[in-house]
Design an enzyme around this catalytic site. Sequence first.
Site, PDB file in Angstrom:
ATOM      1  CG  ASP A 198      -5.465  -1.983   7.725  1.00 39.64           C
ATOM      2  OD1 ASP A 198      -6.070  -2.062   6.636  1.00 39.64           O
ATOM      3  OD2 ASP A 198      -5.131  -0.898   8.236  1.00 39.64           O
ATOM      4  CG  ASP A 209      -2.170  -0.766   1.028  1.00 40.99           C
ATOM      5  OD1 ASP A 209      -2.651  -0.787  -0.106  1.00 40.99           O
ATOM      6  OD2 ASP A 209      -2.661  -1.364   1.985  1.00 40.99           O
TER       7      ASP A 209
END
Length: 692
Positions: free
Chosen positions: A526, A310
């Site tokens: 996450d 990311d």
Amino acid sequence: MSSKQNISLFNRRILLQAAIESLVKLNPTLLIKNPVIFIVAVGSALTSITVITDLVDGRFSIFNFQICIWLWITVLFANFSEAIAEGRGKAQAESLRKNRTQTKARKISGQQEIEVLAGELKKGDIVICEAGDVIPSDGEVIDGIASVDESAITGESAPVIRESGGDRSAVTGGTKVISDRMIVRITSEPGNTFIDRMIALVEGAKRQKTPNEIALSILLSGLSIIFLLAVVTLPAFFGYSLKASGKSLSENLTLTVLISLLVCLIPTTIGGLLSAIGISGMDRLLQHNVIATSGRAIEAAGDVDVLLLDKTGTITLGNRMATDFIPGDDVTPEELADASQLSSLSDETPEGRSIVILAKERFNIRGRDMQTLQASFIPFTAQSRMSGLDFRTPDGALHQIRKGSSEAIRSFVQNNNGFYPQKIQDIVSDLAHQGATPLVVAEGNKVLGVILLKDIVKGGIRQRFSELRKMGIRTVMITGDNALTAAAIAAEAGVDDFMAEARPEDKLRRIRDEQARGHLVGMIGDGTNDAPALAQADVGIAMNSGTQAAREAGNMVDLDSNPTKLIEVVEVGKQLLMTRGALTTFSIANDVAKYFAIIPAIALSLYSGKSGVGPLSALNVMNLGSPQSAILSAVIFNAIIIILLVPLALKGVRYKPVSANNALMRNLMIFGLGGLVAPFIGIKLIDILINL
């Protein structure tokens, strides 16, 4: 359990416990799991029977007795290497057990709140957690927000925020609520909490051999069988040679000599260290505060050749900060800064706070009395994509200040019969090409200018990606930003590829495409929307702060919730594979050297005359004292080398970001050559000491 709490290799308590465990592991049902060491144990048992039989018959041999002792020491040293690796994990687990307490929980039953023991909670139960409470079990925050002390798990004292409805909703049993109140739904059954699983994994109780480890074990077992067949045929060859040279057949190779020869020739070094290497790999990962659910995950990390990362928080710092005010025509920088600060006074985001601070630092513009201005703040929404405020000046005039995306401000200005300048559009496009985020500011129907926000690329990240490239690993940046911004950040960070405007299904599709082309993929995430991609990736690292779905989908959990940890995980995986390869190379080269040391020594008497010197004496290049001292020296060296290599097996070989070919050449030069030379030197020194 922080990485700072690294347990010393020479901890007295661990060494003592490992010595005891070495004896326990003599159990045949445990030994047979390691075929190479099991063969050594069988040979040790047969030698013991020979020594006892000779003692009973009055033919006690000090040579046989010494061989017997050193063979058992070889087995014990192999057991010790595994036990000391397990002991370090058990010490880590013990610190976790101390943090796990039998707390009471405030369970919601119907309309009532009842107090129960944490161990009685079941999956799906709802509990209340307030400041000062210990969270009774793993769960998901379904209402409220609170700061939580997770030092019992991560070793970090700084509290973290846990809240409902986002990617920071998972809480772990045993952590403590510092402030506020939240309602938690329990997501694990008793005895199967995150801490319970951590303890089992850290102790090695659930450690299963990885595919590579199993394959290597099969190879070592195959080599051992080949050497066993070779050794079994030796008495026939020696018998023929003794007969041909007129010697007595009583001088043929004894069972003790044959067992010694077999033990020295089979790959006992790597056989004795193989389990320790695997266990210590998990331990080194734990030092980075990452829990792997299996050794297979660590090995996969070592083989990964594509990393999906990311952008926000991994490649960049994550918080976009205001760095400049760019005014439009007929607008001063101070006027733009003043309007920008007014529009951001109620904005509690890091970006909003940075705008207020920048206006204060550049032009000493400070907060003002909003009550006098009769201000009403306009919050940011996903639909409007802008925020700001409306206020009235003392003369009663209404002022509307807005800041937001270029498209949103264009609509706002045009709806107020204003004009959106081409110069502002050019500034916005230029900043987007540079990877920055432009926020346009307007008052009523007039565009005042642009606020420059930048998400700073982390220092040293470009060098890290360069090191990964040397190892043959390709990096792919994933971001929800537009293609222009993504391209600029990718160029600055030095990644090999990027995905712009990426959605969860795009990540999953990219992983499957890479795997279809034969690549092993690593990813970090996450959120619940990351769960499919984490499950699909060969190495999926879930943030401990993330949702329960993400933690269950990944095969690793990062306790620090640090997105850059994926790079460290790959390095640990590489180091594990390099260590195993290096010690395997050393072990096989070691056996080859012992072959040339022992076989000539035990064949000295063949075809020899009265002087005891025969044509085969020329092969005794090490000039060993006697066949007995040569065999005993080799057996002693074989035992000692295992214990000398235990620190290397546990710490791992020094990691360097090089290609697979360079790593292979390095292993051959250092450990291959070292494995050939070390036995010649070691056996010769031991032989000298024995003959003294």
